[in-house]
Design a protein around this motif. Structure first.
Motif, short mmCIF file in Angstrom:
data_model
loop_
_atom_site.label_atom_id
_atom_site.label_comp_id
_atom_site.label_asym_id
_atom_site.label_seq_id
_atom_site.Cartn_x
_atom_site.Cartn_y
_atom_site.Cartn_z
N GLY A 181 5.62 45.61 27.79
CA GLY A 181 6.74 45.68 28.71
C GLY A 181 6.48 44.74 29.87
N HIS A 182 7.51 44.48 30.64
CA HIS A 182 7.34 43.57 31.78
C HIS A 182 6.48 44.21 32.86
N GLY A 183 6.82 45.43 33.25
CA GLY A 183 6.07 46.12 34.29
C GLY A 183 6.39 45.61 35.68
N SER A 184 6.06 46.40 36.67
CA SER A 184 6.27 46.03 38.07
C SER A 184 5.52 47.02 38.96
N GLU A 185 5.61 46.80 40.25
CA GLU A 185 5.01 47.74 41.19
C GLU A 185 5.99 48.87 41.53
N HIS A 186 7.19 48.80 41.01
CA HIS A 186 8.21 49.83 41.25
C HIS A 186 7.80 51.13 40.56
N GLN A 187 8.26 52.24 41.09
CA GLN A 187 7.92 53.54 40.51
C GLN A 187 8.40 53.69 39.07
N ALA A 188 9.37 52.90 38.67
CA ALA A 188 9.86 52.96 37.29
C ALA A 188 8.79 52.52 36.29
N ASN A 189 7.77 51.83 36.77
CA ASN A 189 6.67 51.42 35.89
C ASN A 189 6.00 52.62 35.24
N ASP A 190 6.07 53.78 35.88
CA ASP A 190 5.48 55.00 35.31
C ASP A 190 6.06 55.35 33.95
N SER A 191 7.24 54.83 33.64
CA SER A 191 7.85 55.14 32.35
C SER A 191 7.00 54.63 31.19
N TYR A 192 6.25 53.55 31.40
CA TYR A 192 5.37 53.05 30.34
C TYR A 192 4.25 54.04 30.06
N LEU A 193 3.69 54.60 31.11
CA LEU A 193 2.63 55.60 30.94
C LEU A 193 3.16 56.87 30.30
N LYS A 194 4.37 57.26 30.67
CA LYS A 194 4.98 58.46 30.09
C LYS A 194 5.28 58.25 28.61
N LEU A 195 5.76 57.06 28.27
CA LEU A 195 6.04 56.77 26.86
C LEU A 195 4.75 56.79 26.05
N GLN A 196 3.68 56.21 26.60
CA GLN A 196 2.38 56.25 25.92
C GLN A 196 1.94 57.69 25.70
N GLN A 197 2.11 58.53 26.70
CA GLN A 197 1.71 59.93 26.58
C GLN A 197 2.54 60.66 25.54
N CYS A 198 3.81 60.30 25.40
CA CYS A 198 4.65 60.90 24.35
C CYS A 198 4.10 60.59 22.96
N PHE A 199 3.67 59.35 22.75
CA PHE A 199 3.06 59.01 21.46
C PHE A 199 1.82 59.86 21.23
N ILE A 200 0.96 59.94 22.23
CA ILE A 200 -0.28 60.72 22.10
C ILE A 200 0.03 62.19 21.83
N ASP A 201 0.97 62.75 22.59
CA ASP A 201 1.31 64.16 22.44
C ASP A 201 1.86 64.49 21.06
N ASN A 202 2.40 63.47 20.39
CA ASN A 202 2.96 63.68 19.05
C ASN A 202 2.01 63.21 17.94
N GLY A 203 0.74 63.03 18.30
CA GLY A 203 -0.27 62.69 17.31
C GLY A 203 -0.22 61.26 16.81
N ILE A 204 0.44 60.39 17.55
CA ILE A 204 0.53 58.99 17.15
C ILE A 204 -0.48 58.22 17.99
N SER A 205 -1.62 57.94 17.39
CA SER A 205 -2.73 57.36 18.15
C SER A 205 -2.91 55.87 17.95
N ASN A 206 -2.06 55.26 17.14
CA ASN A 206 -2.22 53.83 16.87
C ASN A 206 -1.16 52.96 17.55
N VAL A 207 -0.50 53.51 18.57
CA VAL A 207 0.47 52.75 19.36
C VAL A 207 -0.08 52.64 20.77
N PHE A 208 -0.06 51.41 21.29
CA PHE A 208 -0.57 51.16 22.63
C PHE A 208 0.46 50.37 23.42
N ILE A 209 0.71 50.80 24.64
CA ILE A 209 1.69 50.15 25.50
C ILE A 209 0.96 49.49 26.66
#
Length: 75
Positions: free
Chosen positions: A22-50
């Protein structure tokens, strides 16, 4: 969102690694990348990295996790 994305990509990725940039930024919306990564982890998908270009996490932040998967192919 994570599961919908995975449903579209799982036949291509199979057991390999999927990197999503993703592009990313210093804006608080950048947290969405971390949340999306956590969703993959929480659903047992360990081979996706953001990672992002300008925000967090950067590719340097995920390299060790990617390497620890011992996979030969990255999509």
């Amino acid at each position: 969102v994570a599961l919908g994305l995975w449903d579209e990509m799982k036949d291509i990725v199979k057991d390999d690694i999927l990197l999503l940039m993703g592009h990313g930024s210093e804006h608080q919306a950048n947290d969405s990348y971390l949340k999306l990564q956590q969703c993959f982890i929480d659903n047992g998908i360990s081979n996706v990295f953001i990672f992002t270009v300008e925000g967090s996490p950067l590719i340097d932040d995920i390299i060790k996790d990617v390497e620890s998967q011992n996979k030969k192919k990255v999509t």
